[in-house]
Design an enzyme around this catalytic site. Structure first.
Site, short mmCIF file in Angstrom:
data_model
loop_
_atom_site.label_atom_id
_atom_site.label_comp_id
_atom_site.label_asym_id
_atom_site.label_seq_id
_atom_site.Cartn_x
_atom_site.Cartn_y
_atom_site.Cartn_z
N LYS A 53 13.93 13.79 23.42
CA LYS A 53 15.05 13.16 23.97
C LYS A 53 15.76 13.53 25.21
CE LYS A 53 15.90 11.40 19.28
NZ LYS A 53 16.53 11.81 17.96
N GLN A 97 21.46 14.65 15.44
CA GLN A 97 19.88 14.59 14.84
C GLN A 97 20.07 14.83 13.37
OE1 GLN A 97 17.11 14.03 16.69
NE2 GLN A 97 16.36 14.07 14.71
N ASP A 120 22.99 5.60 18.13
CA ASP A 120 21.97 5.51 16.91
C ASP A 120 22.25 4.39 16.13
OD1 ASP A 120 20.03 7.21 16.36
OD2 ASP A 120 21.10 8.76 15.60
#
Ligand code: NDP
Length: 285
Positions: A53, A97, A120
């Site tokens: 990422k 994460q 997200d």
């Protein structure tokens, strides 16, 4: 033989589009999109995802920040970091994460992230927006599936779409996105009766079950579009999807491979969500 949908190539094109849009944004507004990725612990798979990422952000011209906490970190420590990032004007996207260590309540962390920075798309406010058909960040993998369909030229309106899997991060949001585009949507799960009868109805079949090669050739309608979200590692180390590819290939009109199908789209959509968050946050009112 079906057309193989090349997720690597489609994701590359999208990332290049994002890189160009970022240059224009910086020239016009002086704003550079910023993504903060928080990693708790040292799970090897999570470390690889976080590194990827960061690299993707750098290539897109974003600012990226990686924040690491030890596996034993307390929930309060992580919350403090999120509060700081929520108030940081250089950060437009925050990604924690997952999975988190057991002592940290995942849902409470998700809800602590400012909805505007929730790249997200997991915050209940953004889930609600998706449900109501309002704009906002959308979970990256389902958004990636929609992009694959659109960029392959698949008609969605009026088609029968069947999704195998009802998770909050893939199956359910994808069902809402397909519904918003006027597909007739069925969601299947482990209690679904006569699954092959249901999947055989699908013009668009999405497998997101996490069960290696469970979708066999005879579960697929002739000429269907087959999207395989699953990523499973076999005992011999081979990576396979939820679809038995060799069998499915004989029935489908379009199919995504694993790897190189949906997977690369997820990071591309994270970049897209971050760029859009930066636009929304910095737009003059
Ligand atoms: P979850 O385990 O959270 O959900 C799996 C879903 O599939 C559940 O709803 C489950 O039903 C259903 N399911 C499992 N086995 C069967 C079966 N035999 N028949 C019918 N339904 C079944 O998984 P995720 O949604 O998080 O992930 C799904 C897959 O996608 C995984 O392989 C994961 O690695 C992959 N993935 C890939 C991403 C990418 O970037 N390409 C991103 C995210 C996930 P029930 O609810 O009844 O238990």
């Amino acid at each position: 033989m079906p057309e193989i949908i090349n997720g690597n190539e489609i994701a590359r094109v999208i990332r290049e589009e994002i890189r160009k849009e970022t240059v224009v944004m910086r020239e016009i507004t002086g704003v550079t999109p910023g993504l903060a990725v928080v990693l708790v612990g040292d799970d090897p798979a999570s470390r690889i995802y976080v590194r990827r990422k960061g690299r993707a952000c750098a290539e897109a011209g974003f600012l990226s920040r990686e924040i690491r906490l030890p596996a034993a970190a307390a929930e309060g420590e992580l919350l403090d970091i999120i509060v700081q990032l929520n108030g940081d004007p250089a950060v437009h996207g925050i990604l924690v994460q997952l999975p988190l260590p057991r002592q940290i309540r995942t849902q409470m962390i998700i809800e602590a992230i400012a909805p505007a920075k929730d790249v997200d798309g997991f915050h209940p406010v953004n889930v609600g927006r998706l449900m109501a058909g309002n704009p906002g960040p959308v979970s990256c993998t389902p958004r990636g599936v929609m992009e694959l369909l659109d960029r392959t030229g698949v008609d969605i309106a009026g088609r029968e779409a069947v999704i195998v899997g009802r998770s909050n991060i893939v199956g359910k949001p994808l069902a809402l996105l397909l519904l918003a585009r006027h597909a007739t949507v069925t969601i299947c799960h482990t209690r679904t009766q006569r699954l092959p009868d249901v999947t055989r109805r699908a013009d668009i079949l999405v497998a997101a079950a996490g069960s290696p090669e469970m979708i066999r050739g005879d579960m697929i309608k002739e000429g269907a579009v087959v999207i395989d979200v699953g990523i499973n590692r076999r005992d011999d180390g081979r990576l396979v999807g939820d679809v038995a590819f060799a069998e499915a290939e004989r029935r489908a009109a379009y199919i995504t491979p694993v790897p190189g199908g949906v997977g690369p789209m997820t990071i591309a959509m994270l970049l897209r969500n971050t760029l859009e968050a930066a636009r929304r946050i910095t737009a003059p009112v």
